[in-house]
Design a protein around this motif. Sequence first.
Motif, PDB file in Angstrom:
ATOM      1  N   GLU A 175      13.377  13.855  34.240  1.00 13.30           N
ATOM      2  CA  GLU A 175      14.776  14.075  33.889  1.00 13.30           C
ATOM      3  C   GLU A 175      14.854  14.655  32.477  1.00 13.30           C
ATOM      4  OE1 GLU A 175      18.935  13.632  34.794  1.00 13.30           O
ATOM      5  OE2 GLU A 175      17.260  13.050  36.071  1.00 13.30           O
ATOM      6  N   ASN A 179      16.985  15.628  29.125  1.00 12.24           N
ATOM      7  CA  ASN A 179      18.192  15.258  28.398  1.00 12.24           C
ATOM      8  C   ASN A 179      18.839  16.508  27.802  1.00 12.24           C
ATOM      9  OD1 ASN A 179      19.405  14.436  25.562  1.00 12.24           O
ATOM     10  ND2 ASN A 179      19.554  12.670  26.909  1.00 12.24           N
ATOM     11  N   ASP A 180      20.127  16.695  28.072  1.00 11.55           N
ATOM     12  CA  ASP A 180      20.826  17.895  27.583  1.00 11.55           C
ATOM     13  C   ASP A 180      20.775  18.010  26.067  1.00 11.55           C
ATOM     14  OD1 ASP A 180      21.423  18.408  30.193  1.00 11.55           O
ATOM     15  OD2 ASP A 180      23.592  18.199  29.993  1.00 11.55           O
ATOM     16  N   THR A 218      18.545  16.863  24.027  1.00  6.29           N
ATOM     17  CA  THR A 218      17.187  17.221  23.606  1.00  6.29           C
ATOM     18  C   THR A 218      16.967  18.724  23.719  1.00  6.29           C
ATOM     19  OG1 THR A 218      16.400  15.071  24.372  1.00  6.29           O
ATOM     20  CG2 THR A 218      14.731  16.765  24.022  1.00  6.29           C
TER      21      THR A 218
END
Length: 71
Positions: free
Chosen positions: A48, A50-51, A53
């Motif tokens: 997944e 993270n936006d 990041t």
Amino acid sequence: MKKLLTIEGMTCGSCVAHITKALEGNEGVISVNVDLGSKTATVESDIELNDETLKKAVAEAGYTVTGISEG
Ligand code: 9UX
């Protein structure tokens, strides 16, 4: 998973290389495809992502992410 980023500020092939490198540095990233014409980047990963990041990685390279969607 795949994410599609829209990016402001890239105007040449070197920008594409900078952004590619910045995104490839993130954990779990399998492939990155940056397209100058459409001002987008596709990031494929096996974890997944993270936006925030991704935004931070692009910002540190000197560009701005204006949108992220699941691709
Ligand atoms: Mo190209 Mo991008 O000369 O920051 S590298 S404009």
